[in-house]
Design an enzyme around this catalytic site. Structure first.
Site, PDB file in Angstrom:
ATOM      1  N   GLU A 280      -3.706  26.154 -10.657  1.00 58.65           N
ATOM      2  CA  GLU A 280      -1.784  26.661 -11.226  1.00 58.65           C
ATOM      3  C   GLU A 280      -1.124  26.672 -10.516  1.00 58.65           C
ATOM      4  O   GLU A 280       0.097  26.786 -10.630  1.00 58.65           O
ATOM      5  CB  GLU A 280      -2.723  27.578 -12.246  1.00 58.65           C
ATOM      6  CG  GLU A 280      -1.601  27.991 -12.921  1.00 58.65           C
ATOM      7  CD  GLU A 280      -2.041  29.338 -13.792  1.00 58.65           C
ATOM      8  OE1 GLU A 280      -2.418  29.462 -14.852  1.00 58.65           O
ATOM      9  OE2 GLU A 280      -2.529  30.462 -13.261  1.00 58.65           O
ATOM     10  N   HIS A 301     -27.745  18.338  -5.127  1.00 51.71           N
ATOM     11  CA  HIS A 301     -28.967  17.738  -5.846  1.00 51.71           C
ATOM     12  C   HIS A 301     -28.248  16.497  -7.174  1.00 51.71           C
ATOM     13  O   HIS A 301     -28.914  16.238  -7.559  1.00 51.71           O
ATOM     14  CB  HIS A 301     -29.804  18.037  -6.342  1.00 51.71           C
ATOM     15  CG  HIS A 301     -30.790  18.503  -4.442  1.00 51.71           C
ATOM     16  ND1 HIS A 301     -31.633  18.203  -4.696  1.00 51.71           N
ATOM     17  CD2 HIS A 301     -30.825  20.147  -4.366  1.00 51.71           C
ATOM     18  CE1 HIS A 301     -31.995  18.494  -3.398  1.00 51.71           C
ATOM     19  NE2 HIS A 301     -31.698  19.435  -3.052  1.00 51.71           N
ATOM     20  N   LYS A 414      -0.579  26.306 -25.233  1.00 52.74           N
ATOM     21  CA  LYS A 414      -0.344  26.832 -26.699  1.00 52.74           C
ATOM     22  C   LYS A 414       0.570  26.957 -27.382  1.00 52.74           C
ATOM     23  O   LYS A 414       0.980  27.358 -28.759  1.00 52.74           O
ATOM     24  CB  LYS A 414       0.482  28.336 -25.780  1.00 52.74           C
ATOM     25  CG  LYS A 414      -1.061  28.643 -24.994  1.00 52.74           C
ATOM     26  CD  LYS A 414      -0.041  29.617 -23.496  1.00 52.74           C
ATOM     27  CE  LYS A 414      -1.291  30.238 -22.636  1.00 52.74           C
ATOM     28  NZ  LYS A 414      -0.713  31.121 -21.546  1.00 52.74           N
TER      29      LYS A 414
END
Length: 427
Positions: A280, A301, A414
């Site tokens: 951010e 793995h 948003k």
């Protein structure tokens, strides 16, 4: 146990200590500017001194409030998302303090299933308290979760008793503050000069930690100790500046990912905090390293093959822990499982051998590897590590030429979401 240290194996970049030293010295003027407190970022530097938000009197006040909760609660729900909950969750998950209330997490999802599960789980506790953390109380996830959990407490305990169990952490003068005034909830401060991802050393992070039973005084002291170390060290020996310069070099060499790798699952949620901090802060203007995580040995793995022989797009920063703080010895057995060569060996040693083997294999395979060695996983060291990364992130952003403290890209989705949900005034 010593300090946090940083070492580097060159991998395929060809970076030498001499070149790194030159880069660090060239960045010395920037370090001086940052330490002096840059004028253009004054509204975001409340975390830099540590004591502005976590002075002794404030910490004592938070401990008093936490003691009230701990004396009665057997469940404490932290409502928040992103910077409002990442640091507290990182510490609580890493240290797993005992003899305190269960710490539950809400407001970090809009999933109906997860919310329903939380409410059902709360029915199993006798005494529930909540803390809604939202700087300006405009973010959807904590806002609607707070409403649901307030309603839950009121239905269960009645309005007057519920009010005693509700805390909220926000900016003074915000709608959340007014909600607390109107309804008698306890209000804590989300400092105006600190953004969410930088808020670990404030009411935002420290209060939930204190309720959980974390030694927050030790954590804050760790932050102060790292602050003092970074202030005192000359540029050439400044740990944060060297790390920031290493990251800038990797970006210039065409690498696009930094992988934080560790062999202690206790650091899983710390890594999530680290991801948000760098993603951010630095991911702007078409630049920045994409932060990813490898929690080992499990992730070896699943992604180990790609790291070793896939596209050469990443470097690794290994966080290694020096303290031997647990022991499980492999017992002898009369059953043939073909692991007799490890009989009597401690899991700690086996894990450390796997770590060293991984670092060698990746480095020899051309992956640039940094090693950030920490003395232990405890409150003081986590405080040091938080401040180190906060300060390093600030420097790293300045080196690549982006604002370390804003997040304009986050606002894009948003706008569409609020418009589609019918929020008044949304465009």
């Amino acid at each position: 146990m010593g300090d946090i240290t940083l070492t580097f194996a060159g991998g395929r970049t060809g970076l030498t200590e001499e070149v790194l030293d030159q880069r660090v010295q060239a960045a010395a003027p920037l370090l001086a500017e940052v330490l002096a407190g840059e004028e253009q970022y004054q509204d975001n530097l409340g975390w830099l001194s540590v004591d502005e938000a976590a002075g002794p009197e404030r910490v004592d006040f938070l401990l008093e409030q936490a003691a009230r909760v701990r004396a009665d609660a057997d469940a404490f729900v932290v409502i928040g998302i992103g910077g409002s909950n990442q640091a507290a969750r990182a510490v609580v998950k890493a240290l797993r303090p005992e003899n305190g209330p269960a710490i539950l997490w809400a407001g970090n999802t809009i999933s109906a299933c997860e919310t329903a599960r939380l409410l059902k789980e709360l029915d199993g506790y006798q005494s529930v308290y909540i803390d809604c953390i939202a700087k300006n109380f405009e973010t959807l996830e904590p806002g609607i979760s707070f409403r649901v959990l307030r309603h839950y407490l009121e239905q269960r305990y009645g309005q007057a008793e519920a009010a005693k169990r509700i805390f909220a952490t926000g900016t003074p003068g915000s709608t959340l503050h007014q909600l607390c005034i109107d309804n008698g909830y306890t209000f804590l401060t989300f400092p105006e000069r600190i953004g969410g991802r930088y808020s670990v050393g404030s009411d935002v992070g420290l209060f939930p930690m204190a309720v959980a039973g974390v030694d927050v005084k030790a954590l804050v002291q760790g932050m102060r100790d790292m602050r003092d170390q970074l202030r005192a060290a000359p540029a050439g020996e400044n740990l944060a500046l060297r790390y920031a310069c290493l990251r800038k070099w990797m970006l210039e060499q065409g690498l696009s990912l930094e992988m934080l790798a560790f062999f202690e699952p206790r650091l899983d949620y710390f890594a999530k905090w680290w991801i948000q901090l760098f993603a951010e802060s630095e991911g702007k203007d078409g630049t920045g390293l994409y932060p990813v995580v490898s929690s080992n040995s499990e992730d070896l793995h699943s992604i180990g093959q790609f790291i070793q022989q896939g596209s050469p797009i990443l470097f690794e920063t290994f966080v290694t822990v020096r303290a031997r703080d647990a022991s499980v010895v492999l017992p002898a057995t009369d059953k043939k499982d073909y692991f007799d060569y490890l009989t009597g060996r401690d899991f700690w040693d086996i894990n450390d051998t796997a770590r060293r083997a991984t670092m060698r294999a990746h480095s020899e395979g051309g992956i640039p590897c940094l090693e950030l060695s920490i003395p232990a996983i405890d409150a003081h060291t986590l405080g040091e590590l938080f401040y180190f990364f906060l300060f390093s992130c600030y420097l790293s952003c300045r080196l690549v030429g982006v604002n370390p403290f804003n997040q304009p890209g986050v606002e894009s989705y948003k706008g569409y979401m609020f418009k589609n949900l019918g929020k008044p005034g949304a465009k």
